[in-house]
Write a protein that holds these residues in place. Sequence first.
Motif, PDB file in Angstrom:
ATOM      1  N   SER A   1       0.874  -0.780  -0.407  1.00 22.81           N
ATOM      2  CA  SER A   1      -0.014   0.220  -0.125  1.00 22.81           C
ATOM      3  C   SER A   1       1.042   1.272   0.148  1.00 22.81           C
ATOM      4  N   LYS A   2       2.095   1.082   0.689  1.00 23.66           N
ATOM      5  CA  LYS A   2       3.199   2.077   0.886  1.00 23.66           C
ATOM      6  C   LYS A   2       4.082   2.454  -0.716  1.00 23.66           C
ATOM      7  N   LEU A   3       3.613   1.951  -1.625  1.00 22.85           N
ATOM      8  CA  LEU A   3       3.895   1.923  -3.059  1.00 22.85           C
ATOM      9  C   LEU A   3       3.513   2.453  -3.860  1.00 22.85           C
ATOM     10  N   SER A   4       4.376   3.149  -4.789  1.00 24.14           N
ATOM     11  CA  SER A   4       3.888   3.995  -6.121  1.00 24.14           C
ATOM     12  C   SER A   4       3.869   3.179  -7.434  1.00 24.14           C
ATOM     13  N   PRO A   5       2.631   3.859  -8.170  1.00 29.70           N
ATOM     14  CA  PRO A   5       2.789   3.202  -9.267  1.00 29.70           C
ATOM     15  C   PRO A   5       3.200   3.516 -10.510  1.00 29.70           C
ATOM     16  N   GLU A   6       4.319   3.864  -9.907  1.00 26.75           N
ATOM     17  CA  GLU A   6       5.444   4.863 -11.223  1.00 26.75           C
ATOM     18  C   GLU A   6       5.950   3.419 -12.161  1.00 26.75           C
ATOM     19  N   SER A   7       6.702   2.775 -11.756  1.00 26.14           N
ATOM     20  CA  SER A   7       7.095   1.853 -12.191  1.00 26.14           C
ATOM     21  C   SER A   7       6.486   0.215 -11.242  1.00 26.14           C
ATOM     22  N   VAL A   8       6.970  -0.281 -12.378  1.00 29.80           N
ATOM     23  CA  VAL A   8       5.998  -2.161 -12.553  1.00 29.80           C
ATOM     24  C   VAL A   8       7.156  -2.765 -10.639  1.00 29.80           C
ATOM     25  N   LYS A   9       6.619  -3.129  -9.430  1.00 28.88           N
ATOM     26  CA  LYS A   9       7.402  -3.940  -8.115  1.00 28.88           C
ATOM     27  C   LYS A   9       6.878  -5.020  -8.102  1.00 28.88           C
ATOM     28  N   PHE A  10       7.543  -5.138  -7.056  1.00 26.75           N
ATOM     29  CA  PHE A  10       7.202  -6.822  -6.261  1.00 26.75           C
ATOM     30  C   PHE A  10       5.431  -5.503  -5.911  1.00 26.75           C
TER      31      PHE A  10
END
Length: 162
Positions: free
Chosen positions: A78-87
């Motif tokens: 929930s704390k990750l940014s959707p700017e790039s693909v990651k886990f």
Amino acid sequence: MVKFPITKKGYEKLEREIKQLKHVERPAITEAIATAREFGDLSENAEYHAAREKQSFVEGRILDLESKFSRAEIIDTSKLSPESVKFGATVKLIDEDTEEECTYHIFGEYEANIAKGIISTQSPLAKALIGKSVGDIVEVSTPKGSKAYEILAISFQNLDLD
């Protein structure tokens, strides 16, 4: 020791499976072995050999899961940014050849479930997608040849991984 990413839900599921194996399966197998021993000659005792084989499988599974448990690194998606693909990303793609849209969720190997569209970070598609952004085109080698996908959207959703 190499850490691997996992969600909090995945970590809790891993913990439940270890407890189930240790506190339910293991005692049941011990009882089955004891019962099978009462049947006499162990060299021709199919029940005994089956129980020992199951015991070996369960003990191996416990060791494998405990190793994963000790190396797990919980990631709060929930704390990750959707700017790039990651886990933890949910990625909407379009097949460049067929124009068919598809959606994949990228999680760790323990949480992967292709039937639900959840792929492991170690899969060829996920490896090609990680670090890319919306609009990027990725090439993936498949058994049927190379496939090209365009990334249409990246988001982070709470998924039911059970």
